[in-house]
Design an enzyme around this catalytic site. Sequence first.
Site, PDB file in Angstrom:
ATOM      1  CG  ASN A   1      -1.845   1.128   1.312  1.00 24.86           C
ATOM      2  OD1 ASN A   1      -1.795   2.042   0.479  1.00 24.86           O
ATOM      3  ND2 ASN A   1      -2.724   1.112   2.298  1.00 24.86           N
TER       4      ASN A   1
ATOM      5  NE  ARG B   1      -6.257   1.435  -0.051  1.00 20.03           N
ATOM      6  CZ  ARG B   1      -6.346   2.575   0.607  1.00 20.03           C
ATOM      7  NH1 ARG B   1      -5.288   3.095   1.178  1.00 20.03           N
ATOM      8  NH2 ARG B   1      -7.494   3.209   0.665  1.00 20.03           N
TER       9      ARG B   1
ATOM     10  CG  HIS C   1     -13.413   3.422   2.880  1.00 19.37           C
ATOM     11  ND1 HIS C   1     -14.274   4.434   3.265  1.00 19.37           N
ATOM     12  CD2 HIS C   1     -12.181   3.842   3.203  1.00 19.37           C
ATOM     13  CE1 HIS C   1     -13.586   5.418   3.804  1.00 19.37           C
ATOM     14  NE2 HIS C   1     -12.302   5.085   3.782  1.00 19.37           N
TER      15      HIS C   1
ATOM     16  NE  ARG D   1     -10.943  12.634   4.586  1.00 16.28           N
ATOM     17  CZ  ARG D   1     -10.761  11.394   4.171  1.00 16.28           C
ATOM     18  NH1 ARG D   1     -11.372  10.965   3.092  1.00 16.28           N
ATOM     19  NH2 ARG D   1      -9.972  10.577   4.827  1.00 16.28           N
TER      20      ARG D   1
ATOM     21  CD  GLU E   1      -9.068  -1.296   3.946  1.00 14.43           C
ATOM     22  OE1 GLU E   1      -9.358  -0.543   3.028  1.00 14.43           O
ATOM     23  OE2 GLU E   1      -8.646  -0.884   5.051  1.00 14.43           O
TER      24      GLU E   1
END
Length: 398
Positions: free
Chosen positions: A7, A91, A180, A241, A384
């Site tokens: 990743n 990823r 996601h 956010r 993940e």
Amino acid sequence: MKILVLNCGSSSLKYQLFNMKDERVIAKGLIERIGLEEPLLNHETDSFQQDKVPIDAPNHRIAIQRVIKELTDPVHGVMESMDEIRAVGHRVVHGGEKIAESVLIDDTVLAVLEGCTELAPLHNPANIMGIEACRAIMPDKPQVGVFDTAFHQTMHRSAYLYAIPFEYYEKYHVRRYGFHGTSHKYVSQRAAALMQKPIESLKIITCHLGNGSSVTAVQGGRSVDTSLGFGTVAGLPMGTRCGDLDPAVIPYLMDKENLTIDQISNVLYKQSGLYGISGVSSDMRDIEKEMKAGNDRAAAAIEVLAHAVKRFIGTYTAVMGGVDAIVFTAGIGENAIDLRATICADMGYLGTALDADRNNIRGEEREISTPESKVKIFVIPTNEELMIARETKEIALL
Ligand code: ADP
């Protein structure tokens, strides 16, 4: 059979080496500050650990070579040579509309990824750097891309089109993509396994609540709607956010505060969310602490998040015409006991009942609804990397 999962961020590289025989992680680590002053390596195996060791890593290629060196170290290594790695899973954040599943990376796919850079300017260039570095170091190993957006490509246009002039979709590909995806896919599959039912028969709402957060409606194993959109700022309020916002607020604030596009983006992406409301921190642990100490803005931040999650659960139940399971995952979803209780309060209308005792856990896989609850509620730690390793194995035909 060993699979390396990578990743890559713009200045970081996270990695895990899986033995796919038992899906066990045999080594993992993180290189930070790649290309900056004093890059640092964290590396661990079952019997060895080193933290924050200064290393030479002026670029991703040298960083990956360093990872291989650690993995094959004569003393603390976990394999004899790089040849033991059968494939590398990467990823990748954005695959646009052209990539609807994990793929074997070749020049055509790389060109598609380059084309998506405008859609994910902070992430895709780093992902591409990692892929190119691995192709150079291990030209004979299959490289597989696993995309955050791919799982959501099953959404119908009724869910992904924005009601703005259609030409902006055609010209600039402005639409809901969602992110996601690897996490939503993993936890929905896990929930089906725990329920011992085929996922094709289930309606599942997955709540990935971390620094970045999103809720997804998974019907029959396919994403039919998700709260993140074109960028990574819509839907739920996140660490910094804003989540969903009346678009009218944006020109209004720009005018009132005399803000440029960069400045308003900075407000929406970096000054808002839990941090913006609480004024304390973007970290849920700090906010919980402040709330308990009587800070009313910290309490408000948590209330707004809980309300937004509840709203999406109701919305997605309507979208799917029912729900069989609700799943909480990621840092906040797996750990914030009181938040889960607030979200699930008064959901009797759905046939959903949280069990307060079962809910009293952090970071553990468990059913947290009462035995009588018609709709099951689960905490399922996301994984993940394992999902990427599994898809890499499948796509590379190993
Ligand atoms: P990322 O999106 O960066 O992968 P994570 O999934 O690690 O983020 O989630 C980070 C969030 O999880 C932070 O807000 C953090 O405060 C929260 N978190 C982690 N542990 C706990 C805990 N024990 N209680 C409450 N919140 C927690």
